[in-house]
Design a protein around this motif. Structure first.
Motif, PDB file in Angstrom:
ATOM      1  N   ASP A  66      -6.404   2.274  -4.877  1.00  0.00           N
ATOM      2  CA  ASP A  66      -6.439   1.395  -6.049  1.00  0.00           C
ATOM      3  C   ASP A  66      -7.492   0.306  -5.833  1.00  0.00           C
ATOM      4  OD1 ASP A  66      -4.889   0.386  -3.984  1.00  0.00           O
ATOM      5  OD2 ASP A  66      -3.055   0.214  -5.178  1.00  0.00           O
TER       6      ASP A  66
ATOM      7  N   CYS B  86      -3.481  -8.001  -2.440  1.00  0.00           N
ATOM      8  CA  CYS B  86      -2.596  -6.864  -2.173  1.00  0.00           C
ATOM      9  C   CYS B  86      -3.294  -5.835  -1.294  1.00  0.00           C
ATOM     10  CB  CYS B  86      -2.114  -6.238  -3.483  1.00  0.00           C
ATOM     11  SG  CYS B  86      -0.583  -5.282  -3.300  1.00  0.00           S
TER      12      CYS B  86
ATOM     13  N   HIS C 178      -6.001  -4.049  -1.933  1.00  0.00           N
ATOM     14  CA  HIS C 178      -6.619  -2.885  -2.587  1.00  0.00           C
ATOM     15  C   HIS C 178      -8.099  -2.785  -2.200  1.00  0.00           C
ATOM     16  CE1 HIS C 178      -3.251  -2.950  -5.917  1.00  0.00           C
ATOM     17  NE2 HIS C 178      -2.782  -2.960  -4.686  1.00  0.00           N
TER      18      HIS C 178
ATOM     19  N   GLU D 223      -3.580  -1.104 -11.017  1.00  0.00           N
ATOM     20  CA  GLU D 223      -2.290  -0.778 -10.392  1.00  0.00           C
ATOM     21  C   GLU D 223      -1.282  -1.895 -10.625  1.00  0.00           C
ATOM     22  OE1 GLU D 223       1.059  -0.355  -8.357  1.00  0.00           O
ATOM     23  OE2 GLU D 223      -0.244  -1.974  -7.709  1.00  0.00           O
ATOM     24  N   GLU D 224      -1.797  -3.144 -10.676  1.00  0.00           N
ATOM     25  CA  GLU D 224      -0.919  -4.321 -10.735  1.00  0.00           C
ATOM     26  C   GLU D 224      -0.384  -4.575 -12.143  1.00  0.00           C
ATOM     27  OE1 GLU D 224       0.130  -5.730  -8.152  1.00  0.00           O
ATOM     28  OE2 GLU D 224      -1.358  -5.455  -6.556  1.00  0.00           O
TER      29      GLU D 224
ATOM     30  N   HIS E 131      -0.398   2.560   1.091  1.00  0.00           N
ATOM     31  CA  HIS E 131      -0.427   1.099   0.899  1.00  0.00           C
ATOM     32  C   HIS E 131      -0.242   0.409   2.237  1.00  0.00           C
ATOM     33  CE1 HIS E 131      -0.187  -2.786  -0.988  1.00  0.00           C
ATOM     34  NE2 HIS E 131      -0.317  -2.227  -2.170  1.00  0.00           N
TER      35      HIS E 131
HETATM   36 NI    NI Z   1      -0.711  -3.147  -4.016  1.00  0.00          NI
END
Ligand code: NI
Length: 389
Positions: free
Chosen positions: A79, A104, A106, A138-139, A165
């Protein structure tokens, strides 16, 4: 650790890409800069096909193995989007856009998959086709669904799909995975109470929607404690209540909203049904009207058994069996890789990010030490799923 030596050779290069991506974060579908960077790199590596604009700003790269007799096609997904957070740390590669940040990891996911792409395009030591999926949004924007809705799986003939992830708190060089539900289905609810306002000193003239709302919030707590089997998991959290303005007026309306997390379709249905019944019952009891709006979000991220076992085996070949936890506890966060797992068999795995700040935290940073592990994992997924023979 048996990371791929060739990948370890360009570890620093991959870290530079990661930091470049980190400096130029984009939210949801607005990841044009990262998407162009990805497409440019894939071109430089000489991959066979690059398709941009799938799921609006998604990018797909196709690498054919030295042989393609097997007819196998494996999808690997990263992502690309960031979060609306002001980056706290003064990193040399700090976000250039105030209020947007890769909190996050990504940026790391994208760079690691690019690292694998470089290696796979150079060596092509597999029999089949590797499909590299770089998704936006993705978020919360369901970019994974957007790519699927654009026909990605059929267009590229993807047979299995894998996702990864990073996980803060899990040491670098460790993996966690489980068969079945790994991450929660996420729904949002909004409840609006239309009551009867009154003078604050003459409450008997109305029915006080604030009292009704607080009764409702209390009653919702019984869904998890009294309707869901204690051995199942669910979350019902109210995250905002809004009503009134003045000290001396009981308002006409009150509203609240929040999130529902479940790991199972039946539990999800139970929560939705109980919620509607309880809220309607309370509203009726107080003589008010209630509107309950539940917006279904990401499905449960549910790993397929054979592909989970395969992913765990590949991870173990890189870091050793003792460093791959195959009974990882599910987490109640959501993940839109779930849409891809609904279309094709596959597995999502957690990879250690070491002792960093948590995901979505203003001090979080992806741990570059994990790069060789992640890129090696991707390379090995392709080479093991499609052995050169
Ligand atoms: Ni994430």
């Amino acid at each position: 650790m048996a990371v791929n030596n060739r990948i370890a050779d360009f570890h620093n290069e991959i870290a530079e890409w990661r930091q470049t991506i980190h400096q130029h974060p984009g939210l949801l579908y607005d990841v044009e800069e990262t998407a162009s960077f990805v497409a440019e790199k894939l071109k430089e590596f000489g991959v066979d096909e690059i398709v941009e604009g799938i799921g609006r700003t998604g990018v797909v790269g196709v690498i054919k193995g030295r042989k393609s007799d097997s007819g196998r096609v494996i999808g690997m997904r990263a992502d690309m989007d960031a979060l609306p957070i002001v980056e706290k740390r003064d990193l040399p590669y700090k976000s250039k856009y105030e209020g947007k940040m890769h909190a996050c990891g990504h940026d790391g996911h994208t760079a690691m998959l690019l690292g694998a792409a470089k290696y796979l395009a150079e060596t092509r030591n597999f029999d089949g086709t590797a499909v590299l999926i770089f998704q936006p949004a993705e978020e919360g924007g369901a970019g994974g669904k957007a790519m699927c809705d654009d026909g990605m799986m059929d267009k590229f003939g993807v047979q299995e799909v894998y996702g990864l992830h990073n996980m803060p708190g899990l040491p670098v060089g460790e993996f966690g995975i489980r068969s079945g539900p790994l991450m929660a289905g996420t729904d949002e609810f909004t409840v609006t109470i239309e009551g009867l306002g009154a003078h604050a000193a003459m409450p008997h003239g109305g029915n006080d929607p604030i009292i009704i709302a607080t009764q409702m919030v209390q009653a919702l707590q019984t869904i998890v404690s009294r309707n869901v089997n204690p051995l199942d998991s669910a979350v019902v959290t109210v995250t905002a209540i809004n009503a009134g303005k003045a000290y001396n007026v009981i308002p006409q309306k009150a509203s609240f909203h929040g999130t529902i997390r479940t790991l199972d379709k039946e539990v999800r249905a139970t929560v939705h049904n109980r919620m509607k019944t309880i809220l309607q019952g309370i509203a009726d009891g107080f003589g008010a009207k209630v509107d309950v709006h539940i917006k279904e979000g990401y499905p449960v991220t549910s790993n397929h058994p054979n592909e989970t076992e395969f992913a765990a085996r590949v991870a173990a070949e890189i870091v050793g069996e003792s460093r791959v936890q195959t009974d990882q506890l599910p987490v109640m966060g959501g993940e839109d890789f779930s849409y891809m797992l609904e279309e094709r068999p596959g597995a999502f795995i957690f990879m250690g990010n070491g002792d960093t700040a948590g995901l979505h935290h203003e001090e979080y940073d992806f741990n570059d030490e994990a790069i060789s592990v992640g890129s090696s994992y991707w390379a090995k997924i392709a080479e093991t799923a499609m052995p050169a023979g």
